[in-house]
Design a protein around this motif. Structure first.
Motif, mmCIF file in Angstrom:
data_model
loop_
_atom_site.group_PDB
_atom_site.id
_atom_site.type_symbol
_atom_site.label_atom_id
_atom_site.label_comp_id
_atom_site.label_asym_id
_atom_site.label_seq_id
_atom_site.Cartn_x
_atom_site.Cartn_y
_atom_site.Cartn_z
ATOM 1 N N GLN A 4 23.283 -29.478 -72.874
ATOM 2 C CA GLN A 4 23.198 -27.986 -73.434
ATOM 3 C C GLN A 4 24.321 -27.376 -73.283
ATOM 4 O O GLN A 4 24.415 -26.396 -74.329
ATOM 5 C CB GLN A 4 21.974 -27.275 -72.583
ATOM 6 C CG GLN A 4 20.607 -27.636 -72.710
ATOM 7 C CD GLN A 4 20.605 -29.140 -71.930
ATOM 8 O OE1 GLN A 4 21.325 -29.411 -70.892
ATOM 9 N NE2 GLN A 4 19.449 -30.031 -72.029
ATOM 10 N N LEU A 49 16.698 -33.920 -66.679
ATOM 11 C CA LEU A 49 17.984 -33.224 -67.399
ATOM 12 C C LEU A 49 19.293 -33.918 -66.858
ATOM 13 O O LEU A 49 19.563 -34.059 -65.903
ATOM 14 C CB LEU A 49 18.021 -31.699 -66.810
ATOM 15 C CG LEU A 49 16.782 -30.605 -67.071
ATOM 16 C CD1 LEU A 49 16.933 -29.457 -66.238
ATOM 17 C CD2 LEU A 49 16.488 -30.806 -68.685
ATOM 18 N N LEU A 103 24.135 -29.290 -68.217
ATOM 19 C CA LEU A 103 23.073 -27.949 -68.585
ATOM 20 C C LEU A 103 24.086 -26.825 -68.722
ATOM 21 O O LEU A 103 23.816 -26.111 -69.615
ATOM 22 C CB LEU A 103 22.124 -27.942 -67.401
ATOM 23 C CG LEU A 103 21.191 -26.738 -67.805
ATOM 24 C CD1 LEU A 103 20.414 -26.933 -68.728
ATOM 25 C CD2 LEU A 103 20.525 -26.519 -66.041
#
Length: 262
Positions: A25, A58, A62
């Protein structure tokens, strides 16, 4: 869920429940203001999947930069962290794998969010299907410059020296380098190199020589990929939440990539 040596096993997934995967991300890049819409979109995705998520993985990066001082963590990302805390408090298991941008994680996620953090690949089994899961940086042949740099960055003495910088200086410097320096960021050109030149594909094939996995799930490459390695083994790269907004989902039988449109 139970543990078997180094393998975490989810047996008999609930009816209609799914395992979700997302990676890269890079929140905070290139600036907090430009990153904010992507954070909102990611939070919307978490809200969307919570209705049937058996677990959420995840797979690193991130944040575009993350460093944990003893009493300080980088400012920002409150909506993302709050949503993860909410889902974890609702009983949804969440697993975090550090990437090359957030490899300086220590125990903040464990203590504040009750989310386990892995610094290397981990084996999981879902409904009898075996997975090898990780971020993917530094795996496979080549990229020796980055591998040497990673050893320097993760060396305890290096982290101790960096911790002596005031956070206002250290975080600002690291954020600048993270965005500007490709050697540190590990960013590759987002182009498919062909199966023989994709180093994570080569890594997976070598792993298959000693142990079978149904799925290899990685990030880092910033390119959504699904590649059949054998008739019963597949390599999946999750893409990113910068240009693709792709994620992986396993329904108990098949694993596939999807794009989140909101």
């Amino acid at each position: 869920m139970y543990f078997c040596r180094n393998n975490i096993i989810f047996d008999n997934l609930k009816s209609n429940s799914k395992i979700y995967f997302a990676s890269d991300q890079h929140f905070g890049a290139p600036t907090p203001d430009l990153s904010f819409p992507r954070e909102q979109k990611f939070v919307a995705w978490l809200d969307e999947i919570k209705k049937d998520a058996e677990a959420i993985f995840l797979l690193g990066d991130l944040f575009d930069f993350w460093f944990e001082y003893k009493t300080v963590v980088p400012k920002g990302f409150i909506r993302v962290l709050g949503k993860l805390a909410e889902l974890k408090d609702q009983g949804i298991p969440i697993y975090f794998f550090v990437g090359n941008h957030d490899l300086w994680m220590n125990d903040y996620f464990q203590k504040e969010l009750n989310i386990p953090v892995y610094h290397d690949n981990q084996e999981f089994t879902f409904n009898g299907k075996t997975f090898l899961i990780g971020h993917g940086d530094g795996k496979g042949p080549g990229d020796m410059g980055y591998k040497r740099m990673k050893k320097v960055f993760t060396y305890p003495f290096s982290k101790w020296l960096f911790r002596w910088l005031h956070p206002d200086i250290g975080v600002k410097l690291a954020q600048y380098l993270s965005v500007k320096n490709k050697l540190i960021s590990g960013v590759e050109d987002v182009k498919y190199l062909g199966e023989e030149n994709e180093w994570l594909v080569q890594y997976c094939k070598r792993k298959l020589e000693t142990k079978h996995y149904n799925f290899f799930v990685f990030g880092h490459r910033h390119l959504p990929l699904e590649i059949e390695l054998t008739s019963d083994s597949k390599y999946i790269n999750l893409g990113d939440w910068i240009g693709y907004f792709t994620y992986g989902v396993f329904d108990g039988e098949k694993m596939e990539l999807k794009e989140f449109k909101n």
